[in-house]
Scaffold this motif. Structure first.
Motif, PDB file in Angstrom:
ATOM      1  N   LYS A   2       0.881  -1.276   0.089  1.00 26.00           N
ATOM      2  CA  LYS A   2      -0.038  -0.118   0.090  1.00 26.00           C
ATOM      3  C   LYS A   2       0.909   1.262  -0.023  1.00 26.00           C
ATOM      4  CE  LYS A   2      -3.841  -0.185   2.602  1.00 26.00           C
ATOM      5  NZ  LYS A   2      -4.558  -0.056   3.547  1.00 26.00           N
ATOM      6  N   LYS A   3       2.098   1.202   0.760  1.00 24.15           N
ATOM      7  CA  LYS A   3       2.850   2.293   0.750  1.00 24.15           C
ATOM      8  C   LYS A   3       3.532   2.655  -0.422  1.00 24.15           C
ATOM      9  CE  LYS A   3       7.163   4.171   3.330  1.00 24.15           C
ATOM     10  NZ  LYS A   3       8.024   3.836   4.221  1.00 24.15           N
ATOM     11  N   VAL A   4       3.753   1.469  -1.299  1.00 18.89           N
ATOM     12  CA  VAL A   4       4.493   1.784  -2.687  1.00 18.89           C
ATOM     13  C   VAL A   4       3.443   2.208  -3.495  1.00 18.89           C
ATOM     14  CG1 VAL A   4       5.482   0.674  -4.574  1.00 18.89           C
ATOM     15  CG2 VAL A   4       6.094  -0.150  -2.320  1.00 18.89           C
ATOM     16  N   VAL A   5       2.232   1.716  -3.666  1.00 22.54           N
ATOM     17  CA  VAL A   5       1.260   2.309  -4.418  1.00 22.54           C
ATOM     18  C   VAL A   5       1.009   4.026  -4.136  1.00 22.54           C
ATOM     19  CG1 VAL A   5      -1.272   2.174  -5.029  1.00 22.54           C
ATOM     20  CG2 VAL A   5       0.055   0.106  -4.805  1.00 22.54           C
ATOM     21  N   LYS A   6       1.045   4.373  -2.995  1.00 18.30           N
ATOM     22  CA  LYS A   6       0.623   5.588  -2.578  1.00 18.30           C
ATOM     23  C   LYS A   6       1.774   6.477  -2.917  1.00 18.30           C
ATOM     24  CE  LYS A   6       0.116   8.605   1.527  1.00 18.30           C
ATOM     25  NZ  LYS A   6      -0.059   8.635   2.915  1.00 18.30           N
ATOM     26  N   GLU A   7       3.201   5.983  -2.808  1.00 17.35           N
ATOM     27  CA  GLU A   7       4.367   6.619  -3.253  1.00 17.35           C
ATOM     28  C   GLU A   7       4.295   6.870  -4.849  1.00 17.35           C
ATOM     29  OE1 GLU A   7       8.153   4.978  -2.294  1.00 17.35           O
ATOM     30  OE2 GLU A   7       8.659   6.930  -1.283  1.00 17.35           O
ATOM     31  N   TYR A   8       3.973   5.926  -5.693  1.00 18.69           N
ATOM     32  CA  TYR A   8       4.019   6.032  -7.000  1.00 18.69           C
ATOM     33  C   TYR A   8       2.789   7.012  -7.515  1.00 18.69           C
ATOM     34  CZ  TYR A   8       7.760   3.021  -8.289  1.00 18.69           C
ATOM     35  OH  TYR A   8       9.162   2.444  -8.481  1.00 18.69           O
ATOM     36  N   PHE A   9       1.553   6.952  -6.842  1.00 17.21           N
ATOM     37  CA  PHE A   9       0.510   7.869  -6.837  1.00 17.21           C
ATOM     38  C   PHE A   9       1.087   9.345  -6.828  1.00 17.21           C
ATOM     39  CE2 PHE A   9      -2.937  10.090  -5.528  1.00 17.21           C
ATOM     40  CZ  PHE A   9      -4.061  10.117  -6.734  1.00 17.21           C
ATOM     41  N   ILE A  10       1.645   9.666  -5.768  1.00 16.52           N
ATOM     42  CA  ILE A  10       2.150  10.994  -5.390  1.00 16.52           C
ATOM     43  C   ILE A  10       3.046  11.328  -6.437  1.00 16.52           C
ATOM     44  CG2 ILE A  10       3.200  12.587  -3.911  1.00 16.52           C
ATOM     45  CD1 ILE A  10       2.117  10.580  -1.703  1.00 16.52           C
ATOM     46  N   GLY A  76      17.525   4.517 -10.354  1.00 18.40           N
ATOM     47  CA  GLY A  76      16.385   4.111  -9.524  1.00 18.40           C
ATOM     48  C   GLY A  76      15.282   3.692 -10.410  1.00 18.40           C
ATOM     49  N   ILE A  77      14.503   2.819  -9.925  1.00 15.35           N
ATOM     50  CA  ILE A  77      13.042   2.453 -10.905  1.00 15.35           C
ATOM     51  C   ILE A  77      12.316   3.717 -10.778  1.00 15.35           C
ATOM     52  CG2 ILE A  77      11.145   1.210 -10.913  1.00 15.35           C
ATOM     53  CD1 ILE A  77      12.723  -1.230  -9.799  1.00 15.35           C
ATOM     54  N   LYS A  78      12.335   4.555  -9.602  1.00 16.26           N
ATOM     55  CA  LYS A  78      11.244   5.556  -9.491  1.00 16.26           C
ATOM     56  C   LYS A  78      11.657   6.539 -10.607  1.00 16.26           C
ATOM     57  CE  LYS A  78      10.693   5.306  -4.389  1.00 16.26           C
ATOM     58  NZ  LYS A  78      10.732   5.964  -3.286  1.00 16.26           N
ATOM     59  N   THR A  79      13.031   6.914 -10.837  1.00 22.38           N
ATOM     60  CA  THR A  79      13.449   7.942 -11.791  1.00 22.38           C
ATOM     61  C   THR A  79      13.232   7.398 -13.176  1.00 22.38           C
ATOM     62  OG1 THR A  79      15.349   8.665 -10.479  1.00 22.38           O
ATOM     63  CG2 THR A  79      15.693   9.103 -12.762  1.00 22.38           C
ATOM     64  N   ILE A  80      13.507   6.211 -13.656  1.00 25.07           N
ATOM     65  CA  ILE A  80      12.952   5.617 -14.813  1.00 25.07           C
ATOM     66  C   ILE A  80      11.464   5.961 -15.120  1.00 25.07           C
ATOM     67  CG2 ILE A  80      12.642   3.501 -16.411  1.00 25.07           C
ATOM     68  CD1 ILE A  80      15.461   2.852 -15.024  1.00 25.07           C
ATOM     69  N   VAL A 125       8.344  15.308  -6.754  1.00 22.45           N
ATOM     70  CA  VAL A 125       8.919  13.986  -7.272  1.00 22.45           C
ATOM     71  C   VAL A 125      10.210  13.814  -6.546  1.00 22.45           C
ATOM     72  CG1 VAL A 125      10.148  13.085  -9.313  1.00 22.45           C
ATOM     73  CG2 VAL A 125       7.965  14.053  -9.716  1.00 22.45           C
ATOM     74  N   PHE A 126      11.098  15.106  -6.403  1.00 21.69           N
ATOM     75  CA  PHE A 126      12.288  14.982  -5.758  1.00 21.69           C
ATOM     76  C   PHE A 126      12.218  14.663  -4.287  1.00 21.69           C
ATOM     77  CE2 PHE A 126      14.019  18.395  -8.758  1.00 21.69           C
ATOM     78  CZ  PHE A 126      14.368  17.422  -9.772  1.00 21.69           C
ATOM     79  N   ASN A 127      10.894  14.963  -3.491  1.00 16.09           N
ATOM     80  CA  ASN A 127      10.759  14.688  -2.185  1.00 16.09           C
ATOM     81  C   ASN A 127      10.500  13.393  -1.918  1.00 16.09           C
ATOM     82  OD1 ASN A 127      10.588  16.017   0.418  1.00 16.09           O
ATOM     83  ND2 ASN A 127       8.651  15.310   0.367  1.00 16.09           N
ATOM     84  N   HIS A 128      10.085  12.458  -3.002  1.00 18.60           N
ATOM     85  CA  HIS A 128       9.789  11.046  -3.016  1.00 18.60           C
ATOM     86  C   HIS A 128      11.030  10.165  -3.445  1.00 18.60           C
ATOM     87  CE1 HIS A 128       5.740  12.492  -1.739  1.00 18.60           C
ATOM     88  NE2 HIS A 128       5.581  11.374  -1.189  1.00 18.60           N
ATOM     89  N   GLY A 129      12.042  10.919  -3.534  1.00 21.14           N
ATOM     90  CA  GLY A 129      13.477   9.944  -4.057  1.00 21.14           C
ATOM     91  C   GLY A 129      13.545   9.702  -5.601  1.00 21.14           C
TER      92      GLY A 129
END
Length: 283
Positions: A2-10, A76-80, A125-129
């Motif tokens: 749930k935390k991961v989904v929330k993070e990617y949503f933000i 990171g996967i998030k950056t891609i 985006v930057f604030n979530h790594g």
């Protein structure tokens, strides 16, 4: 999960803010305020058949290949995700909401709104790594091989892009683009500081034990207790020192208002706290 989904949503929400700022305010006035989006605007000026979103997708892929060759697998996967999502979102917006003319004919108004929206999105985006990719990668290459700080590397690249915009769109638009680059950096830092403000609180209360229990049990924070002597009455007192988020501080203030309205409280805004319960010291 749930935390991961929330993070990617933000992160996705942040990307949409960036895309709206670029697509609806910067692109219509050719305000190439640095970065891959600015470079895409310059290329679009010479190759109109390719929209800005498509050029950014091609640019992202190119920069990722260069990055893997010269830097290695440090993306990171998030950056891609965020970088490809940004270029795709801009492409979708240009297809769904094609603009025949700018929303505002005032170039300064468009610059301000475009930078505010995109900077707010970048801060999220930057604030979530994550990062938006693009010209961040050449900046990292400059850092690795020429020992140029990443911030300075980005400034060099953004300056080159704005110089290209000056040639492509004329001196007035180019100078506005340079102003946009400067504004963008300051606004992003200001918003990120606002997101991350932590309260350092010092409390002197006659009900010290109750306050300590509230901090530990209700707020689930720790505290440090100092023994102090009051200058006026020479009595020993406990000074409770703790750090917490803004919401937690409001709960603490409400508790003290009800249980010890005569408590003495000092607060400081702290921009970074590292350690247990907060951000890790290890990046």
């Amino acid at each position: 999960m749930k935390k991961v989904v929330k993070e990617y949503f933000i992160i996705t929400l942040g990307v949409w803010f960036i895309a709206c700022g670029i697509n609806f305010f910067l692109v219509p006035h050719n305000l190439a305020a640095g970065g891959l989006s600015g470079l895409a605007m310059v290329i679009n000026n010479y190759v109109p058949a390719l929209n800005v979103g498509i050029i950014m997708i091609i640019g992202d892929i190119f920069f990722f290949i260069i990055g893997f060759i010269f830097i290695g697998k440090s993306f990171g996967i998030k950056t891609i995700y965020s970088s490809l999502m940004l270029s795709t979102t801009i492409s979708i917006l240009q297809w769904l909401v094609p603009l025949s003319q700018p929303i505002s004919q005032d170039i300064l108004i468009s610059l301000i709104f475009g930078i505010l929206l995109s900077a707010f999105g970048m801060a999220i985006v930057f604030n979530h790594g994550a990062a938006t990719g693009g010209t961040d990668i050449p900046a990292k290459i400059l850092n690795k091989y020429f020992h140029i700080e990443i911030g300075k590397g980005l400034l060099i690249i953004d300056f080159i892009v704005t110089m290209m915009a000056l040639v492509a769109f004329g001196p007035t638009t180019g100078l506005y683009a340079i102003l946009g680059v400067i504004m963008n950096g300051y606004v992003i830092d200001f918003i990120i500081d606002g997101f991350n403000i932590i309260k350092r609180v010092e409390i002197i209360s006659r009900k010290s034990n109750e306050v300590q229990k509230f901090i530990l049990n209700e707020l689930e924070r720790s505290a440090t207790i100092y023994r102090a002597v009051g200058a006026y009455d020479q009595n020993e007192k406990d000074v409770i020192v703790t750090v917490m988020g803004k919401k937690e501080f409001l709960k603490l203030r409400s508790f003290l208002k009800t249980n010890d309205p005569e408590a003495f409280i000092i607060t400081h805004n702290v921009h970074e706290v590292l350690g247990e319960g907060f951000n890790s010291i290890i990046e």
